[in-house]
Scaffold this motif. Sequence first.
Motif, PDB file in Angstrom:
ATOM      1  N   THR A 291     -27.958   9.402  52.778  1.00  0.00           N
ATOM      2  CA  THR A 291     -28.506  10.434  51.876  1.00  0.00           C
ATOM      3  C   THR A 291     -27.759  11.751  52.030  1.00  0.00           C
ATOM      4  O   THR A 291     -27.595  12.491  51.046  1.00  0.00           O
ATOM      5  CB  THR A 291     -29.999  10.648  52.158  1.00  0.00           C
ATOM      6  N   GLU A 292     -27.305  12.043  53.239  1.00  0.00           N
ATOM      7  CA  GLU A 292     -26.515  13.257  53.433  1.00  0.00           C
ATOM      8  C   GLU A 292     -25.206  13.166  52.661  1.00  0.00           C
ATOM      9  O   GLU A 292     -24.741  14.154  52.078  1.00  0.00           O
ATOM     10  CB  GLU A 292     -26.233  13.456  54.921  1.00  0.00           C
ATOM     11  N   GLY A 293     -24.614  11.963  52.638  1.00  0.00           N
ATOM     12  CA  GLY A 293     -23.385  11.779  51.867  1.00  0.00           C
ATOM     13  C   GLY A 293     -23.615  11.951  50.381  1.00  0.00           C
ATOM     14  O   GLY A 293     -22.750  12.476  49.666  1.00  0.00           O
ATOM     15  N   LEU A 294     -24.784  11.522  49.893  1.00  0.00           N
ATOM     16  CA  LEU A 294     -25.107  11.710  48.479  1.00  0.00           C
ATOM     17  C   LEU A 294     -25.202  13.190  48.135  1.00  0.00           C
ATOM     18  O   LEU A 294     -24.757  13.623  47.060  1.00  0.00           O
ATOM     19  CB  LEU A 294     -26.420  11.000  48.141  1.00  0.00           C
ATOM     20  N   ARG A 295     -25.799  13.976  49.041  1.00  0.00           N
ATOM     21  CA  ARG A 295     -25.937  15.414  48.779  1.00  0.00           C
ATOM     22  C   ARG A 295     -24.574  16.086  48.664  1.00  0.00           C
ATOM     23  O   ARG A 295     -24.377  16.975  47.836  1.00  0.00           O
ATOM     24  CB  ARG A 295     -26.762  16.072  49.883  1.00  0.00           C
ATOM     25  N   THR A 296     -23.637  15.671  49.514  1.00  0.00           N
ATOM     26  CA  THR A 296     -22.304  16.256  49.454  1.00  0.00           C
ATOM     27  C   THR A 296     -21.595  15.911  48.154  1.00  0.00           C
ATOM     28  O   THR A 296     -20.731  16.663  47.690  1.00  0.00           O
ATOM     29  CB  THR A 296     -21.450  15.775  50.636  1.00  0.00           C
ATOM     30  N   GLU A 297     -21.943  14.763  47.565  1.00  0.00           N
ATOM     31  CA  GLU A 297     -21.338  14.375  46.295  1.00  0.00           C
ATOM     32  C   GLU A 297     -22.096  14.954  45.098  1.00  0.00           C
ATOM     33  O   GLU A 297     -21.684  14.764  43.952  1.00  0.00           O
ATOM     34  CB  GLU A 297     -21.291  12.843  46.177  1.00  0.00           C
ATOM     35  N   GLY A 298     -23.235  15.615  45.362  1.00  0.00           N
ATOM     36  CA  GLY A 298     -24.001  16.227  44.292  1.00  0.00           C
ATOM     37  C   GLY A 298     -24.858  15.259  43.498  1.00  0.00           C
ATOM     38  O   GLY A 298     -25.202  15.535  42.334  1.00  0.00           O
ATOM     39  N   ILE A 299     -25.204  14.128  44.090  1.00  0.00           N
ATOM     40  CA  ILE A 299     -26.045  13.131  43.404  1.00  0.00           C
ATOM     41  C   ILE A 299     -27.482  13.309  43.877  1.00  0.00           C
ATOM     42  O   ILE A 299     -27.767  13.152  45.070  1.00  0.00           O
ATOM     43  CB  ILE A 299     -25.567  11.693  43.699  1.00  0.00           C
ATOM     44  N   PRO A 300     -28.433  13.630  42.994  1.00  0.00           N
ATOM     45  CA  PRO A 300     -29.829  13.793  43.406  1.00  0.00           C
ATOM     46  C   PRO A 300     -30.395  12.484  43.958  1.00  0.00           C
ATOM     47  O   PRO A 300     -30.063  11.399  43.486  1.00  0.00           O
ATOM     48  CB  PRO A 300     -30.539  14.199  42.106  1.00  0.00           C
ATOM     49  N   ILE A 301     -31.279  12.607  44.949  1.00  0.00           N
ATOM     50  CA  ILE A 301     -31.873  11.426  45.575  1.00  0.00           C
ATOM     51  C   ILE A 301     -32.684  10.620  44.553  1.00  0.00           C
ATOM     52  O   ILE A 301     -32.636   9.386  44.534  1.00  0.00           O
ATOM     53  CB  ILE A 301     -32.760  11.829  46.770  1.00  0.00           C
ATOM     54  N   LYS A 302     -33.407  11.316  43.679  1.00  0.00           N
ATOM     55  CA  LYS A 302     -34.207  10.608  42.677  1.00  0.00           C
ATOM     56  C   LYS A 302     -33.321   9.784  41.743  1.00  0.00           C
ATOM     57  O   LYS A 302     -33.668   8.657  41.370  1.00  0.00           O
ATOM     58  CB  LYS A 302     -35.043  11.602  41.873  1.00  0.00           C
ATOM     59  N   THR A 303     -32.199  10.343  41.387  1.00  0.00           N
ATOM     60  CA  THR A 303     -31.276   9.614  40.519  1.00  0.00           C
ATOM     61  C   THR A 303     -30.730   8.373  41.219  1.00  0.00           C
ATOM     62  O   THR A 303     -30.657   7.291  40.631  1.00  0.00           O
ATOM     63  CB  THR A 303     -30.109  10.523  40.103  1.00  0.00           C
ATOM     64  N   ALA A 304     -30.367   8.538  42.494  1.00  0.00           N
ATOM     65  CA  ALA A 304     -29.840   7.411  43.266  1.00  0.00           C
ATOM     66  C   ALA A 304     -30.897   6.324  43.441  1.00  0.00           C
ATOM     67  O   ALA A 304     -30.592   5.123  43.380  1.00  0.00           O
ATOM     68  CB  ALA A 304     -29.346   7.894  44.624  1.00  0.00           C
ATOM     69  N   ILE A 305     -32.162   6.739  43.668  1.00  0.00           N
ATOM     70  CA  ILE A 305     -33.254   5.764  43.788  1.00  0.00           C
ATOM     71  C   ILE A 305     -33.415   4.995  42.476  1.00  0.00           C
ATOM     72  O   ILE A 305     -33.619   3.769  42.467  1.00  0.00           O
ATOM     73  CB  ILE A 305     -34.567   6.462  44.169  1.00  0.00           C
ATOM     74  N   GLY A 306     -33.301   5.717  41.352  1.00  0.00           N
ATOM     75  CA  GLY A 306     -33.385   5.055  40.049  1.00  0.00           C
ATOM     76  C   GLY A 306     -32.299   4.014  39.866  1.00  0.00           C
ATOM     77  O   GLY A 306     -32.556   2.906  39.364  1.00  0.00           O
ATOM     78  N   TYR A 307     -31.066   4.364  40.284  1.00  0.00           N
ATOM     79  CA  TYR A 307     -29.973   3.394  40.209  1.00  0.00           C
ATOM     80  C   TYR A 307     -30.274   2.176  41.081  1.00  0.00           C
ATOM     81  O   TYR A 307     -30.015   1.025  40.685  1.00  0.00           O
ATOM     82  CB  TYR A 307     -28.659   4.034  40.657  1.00  0.00           C
ATOM     83  N   GLY A 308     -30.802   2.425  42.261  1.00  0.00           N
ATOM     84  CA  GLY A 308     -31.112   1.320  43.167  1.00  0.00           C
ATOM     85  C   GLY A 308     -32.172   0.390  42.603  1.00  0.00           C
ATOM     86  O   GLY A 308     -32.055  -0.840  42.690  1.00  0.00           O
ATOM     87  N   LEU A 309     -33.211   0.968  42.008  1.00  0.00           N
ATOM     88  CA  LEU A 309     -34.269   0.152  41.405  1.00  0.00           C
ATOM     89  C   LEU A 309     -33.735  -0.614  40.197  1.00  0.00           C
ATOM     90  O   LEU A 309     -34.139  -1.767  39.951  1.00  0.00           O
ATOM     91  CB  LEU A 309     -35.444   1.039  40.993  1.00  0.00           C
ATOM     92  N   LEU A 310     -32.843   0.001  39.434  1.00  0.00           N
ATOM     93  CA  LEU A 310     -32.241  -0.666  38.287  1.00  0.00           C
ATOM     94  C   LEU A 310     -31.449  -1.898  38.737  1.00  0.00           C
ATOM     95  O   LEU A 310     -31.596  -2.993  38.167  1.00  0.00           O
ATOM     96  CB  LEU A 310     -31.331   0.302  37.542  1.00  0.00           C
ATOM     97  N   VAL A 311     -30.612  -1.731  39.750  1.00  0.00           N
ATOM     98  CA  VAL A 311     -29.815  -2.858  40.257  1.00  0.00           C
ATOM     99  C   VAL A 311     -30.735  -3.942  40.823  1.00  0.00           C
ATOM    100  O   VAL A 311     -30.489  -5.144  40.634  1.00  0.00           O
ATOM    101  CB  VAL A 311     -28.810  -2.367  41.319  1.00  0.00           C
ATOM    102  N   THR A 312     -31.798  -3.533  41.511  1.00  0.00           N
ATOM    103  CA  THR A 312     -32.748  -4.516  42.053  1.00  0.00           C
ATOM    104  C   THR A 312     -33.370  -5.335  40.935  1.00  0.00           C
ATOM    105  O   THR A 312     -33.495  -6.566  41.044  1.00  0.00           O
ATOM    106  CB  THR A 312     -33.857  -3.801  42.848  1.00  0.00           C
TER     107      THR A 312
END
Length: 528
Positions: A291-312
């Motif tokens: 999650t720290e790496g996501l913050r450095t890339e500027g990707i919101p956690i909620k957005t990343a969670i959405g991507y994860g749920l979509l792939v699931t």
Amino acid sequence: MHTILPFLLAIIVAIVLLQMLATKLKVAYPILLVIAGLLISFIPGLPILRINPDLIFFIFLPPLLFEAAWTISFKEMKKWWRIIGSFAFLVVFFTAFSVAITVNHLIPGFTIALGFLLGGIVSPPDAVSTGAIMKFVKIPKSTSAILEGESLLNDASSLIIFRFALVAVGTGQFIWQEATMDFFWMVLGGIAIGLILAWLFVQAHKNLPTDAPSDIALTLVEPYFMYWIAEQVHASGVLAVVAGGLYLSAKRMIFLNSASRIKGYSVWESFVFILNGMVFFIIGLELPEITEGLRTEGIPIKTAIGYGLLVTLVLILARIISSYAAMISTLIFRPSVAPRMGSRNLRYYMPLFLGWTGMRGVVSLAAALSIPVYLDNGFPFPHRNLILFITFVVILVTLVVQGLTLPYLIKRIKMYTVYGTNEDEEERVRKKIKHQLKEHIYHFLKTRYDSDLHDNRSVQRIVKMWEERTETNEEDWMNEKTKTLFIEMLQSQRELLNEINKDLSINEEIIRQQLYQLDLEEERLKIV
């Protein structure tokens, strides 16, 4: 090192305690381990557990695959090879393709190559999670064999996709002709290397003066040798370990003695349990760093969670669709090889069950963590942290949601009570085999030691014991002659069991239980 070592020891203790709790709660222990690792990772002051990505596969995968190949029933794999092959290869490819197309269209910056990379990572279901859940529910033996066989082979197919996608991302190109040649070499070369090395290891066990500790030590290093040598020549290390493990498993009665088999079983069971526990703990511990790496890339956690749920969701739907497609095609083109169902309704529920057994775990994590931080040109690997986070979400959701609901689904559709070998039938087969063994030993003694029946009272007692099925209470009946006779009897029983095992209708697990009993009996004789 002085900081990490106590931390690792504490993790092992926590794994043991959580496994006990999971057994009491009747929950698959990987679920608790992932959640515990996630909670522990938020404790301040804990050391960061980092593993070199290049060593992830080499540390965890070879022994886990080797143990799975050692314990699976090769007879059942041959019986259901069509559906196992379709799930291990076709379903994995279809799943990876579905993920690649989805993320390419819906996640900004994801190319087709990155999509296939992610698809290769998350496409193989985890055998450990499924096996842990099956301890609390009963399913047909054929279904269990299909899931075990699939889990043994789908790792290889998914990692082949992963490797080709990794090359495509790094080089920016994909040459079909070279990829096809590389694919056949990876498959055929990996299998050939595994079989050759396995044969050499069998000769080493047979010809060297080994004992139980040295035999077990050799089996611990064998999967690493197979994997490493295959990878050095760019073949599939996974297939090398699987092929070699299956060969060694089939020859175990030849090159291992009873002591090595009994003690090796306990050693391997504990070793694999710790490895699995460490991996599932690492899944939870890695999240804060990801999650720290996501913050450095500027990707919101909620957005990343959405991507994860979509792939699931894509993974679950792709597996269920594939299961129904496999059922329909089998009923149309090869109805004779379709598993017999106790009812028409169960026929429609079976693909749903197979589709719902897609919990992800060890292989997906190892593949994701093995992604290099930098490309060969020195640039950061694109979207590495997002891929890691999506993989974590997929593992967590499939473990918790599918893992907790799978037992309910099995009971709901009444798989075991409607279809499959029940306990009464297994007990009948077990009693029949025991009766065959007793008759076999009686005739063995009467034919081979007929001359000793008149002048050797110990042999007479043994014959009488088997004929009347009673135990003698005399303490002085065992001598070197009778001990040798007993060991020959046990070996003769093993040969009979191997013949019985050729019957495809016999559950191989029953045969293995009887062989284990013979090993225990032989070890008992050695200390009399």
